[in-house]
Design an enzyme around this catalytic site. Structure first.
Site: not given
Ligand SMILES: NC(=O)c1ccc[n+]([C@@H]2O[C@H](COP(=O)([O-])OP(=O)(O)OC[C@H]3O[C@@H](n4cnc5c(N)ncnc54)[C@H](O)[C@@H]3O)[C@@H](O)[C@H]2O)c1
Length: 340
Positions: A148, A200, A58, A84
């Protein structure tokens, strides 16, 4: 380059790890697997034909993270790890500030201790709120409508303040994503929504696969061409490729911090997206128009010209490819569920 990818087992992280490995970078994933499956690591390894070293931890555990970075000695970090879900952030704001803002602080401290000064950060177009103009430039007003979004904006501030501190060696590229969709064309990795999807595209693919009865369209009386919300859907592989380009810019290393929009610059409505999926799956995806959802914005799409110029990059994958790849992934997921 040797690159640590926090959240590298997640949706966008896993696709970025594939692109990095395919271009010869040396990758080490850091993930707690709180929102991903351990099997993703093996699937990436199978896809690229190389082992994928990882540490299960973590990022809020500062001492474990610092030890990890000191041992790995990365040239750069790409920081995806975060919570997220917009809806969840409203009911659990402290968890979101802790994971996203404190998590970023913990990472910056560990990078400092390990002598790593290059960072790529995942931000979001959500921080623009309802934009005053479309396409949205990076200079638009920042009005994140939810906790968020505010945790992401606060993280941007923390990073920029660290970059601007006297004698700081930190350089950073902050990437504001519009709407990431699609999956790897192999069908081996993609988005793994837990419970009811927030976005979506997985909602549509689950409906097309018969797992949900219909897609709920929140409002069809907006001042847009067909009355539904309008977004900028970007293929997750295009997004992943932009991260590799951002690393190259960091390697050049003269700018202090850069903030860039990642989108296609092409707007599509919710109904257009449902139609595009229906064309790919070969039957109409059922939907029902329901009341507008509080907090939803009417329309938002990117002006990606700064990213295109500075990263020498462009989103090239079409809406059809997005739908085909997402649908292939959904079918593979459904097959896995049947086998389990
Ligand atoms: N998916 C979207 O629509 C979107 C849009 C804009 C920005 N983002 C940003 O992009 C990034 C990735 O998004 P995603 O869609 O791949 O999300 P996701 O949840 O699929 O991936 C995040 C990963 O981080 C890990 N994680 C979360 N908290 C943790 C911690 N404290 N320590 C270690 N690991 C941790 C989770 O296990 C996961 O594998 C995020 O920062 C999100 O805010 C995502």
């Amino acid at each position: 380059m040797k690159v640590v990818v926090t959240g590298g087992a997640g949706y966008i992280g896993s696709h970025t790890v594939v692109e990095l490995l395919e271009r010869g970078h040396d990758v080490h994933v850091v993930d707690s697997f709180c929102n991903s499956e351990r099997s993703v690591i093996a699937r990436i390894a199978g896809l690229v034909g190389k082992p994928v070293p990882f540490s299960e931890l973590d990022i809020l555990d500062s001492s474990a993270l610092t030890d990890c970075l000191i041992e790995v000695r990365p040239d750069a970090v790409i920081h995806f790890a975060a919570l997220k879900s917009v809806g969840e952030s409203i009911s659990m704001p402290l968890e979101y500030y802790r994971a996203n803002v404190e998590g970023t602080i913990s990472l910056l401290s560990a990078m400092d201790a390990a002598g790593c000064s290059r960072l790529v950060f995942s931000s979001t177009a959500t921080i623009y709120g309802e934009p005053e103009e479309c396409p949205v430039p990076e200079t638009a007003s920042l009005r994140p409508p939810t906790p968020y979004g505010r945790t992401k904006l606060a993280s941007e501030w923390v990073i920029r303040d660290c970059v601007d501190a006297p004698d700081s060696k930190l350089i950073a590229v902050i990437l504001r994503y519009f709407n990431p969709v699609g999956a790897h064309p192999s069908g081996l990795i993609g988005e793994l929504p837990r419970g009811l999807p927030n976005n979506l595209a997985p909602y549509i693919t689950q409906t097309a696969a018969g797992l949900r009865s219909h897609v709920r369209v929140f409002g069809a009386d907006y001042p847009t061409p067909d009355g539904t919300g309008v977004r900028d859907f970007i293929h997750v592989v295009d997004l992943a490729v932009a991260h590799v380009a951002a690393l190259q810019v960091l390697e050049g290393g003269d700018g202090k911090s850069l903030t860039l929009n990642l989108g296609t610059g092409r707007p599509y409505s919710v109904l257009e997206m449902i139609q595009a999926f229906s064309d790919v799956v070969g039957h109409p995806v059922p939907y029902e128009v329901v009341e507008r959802r509080t907090g939803d914005i009417v329309e938002s799409w990117a002006d990606p010209s700064r990213a295109e110029a500075l990263l020498d990059w462009r989103a090239t994958r079409s809406l059809r490819e997005i739908c085909e790849d997402a649908w292939r992934w959904q079918r593979n997921l459904s097959c896995r569920a049947l086998e389990d």
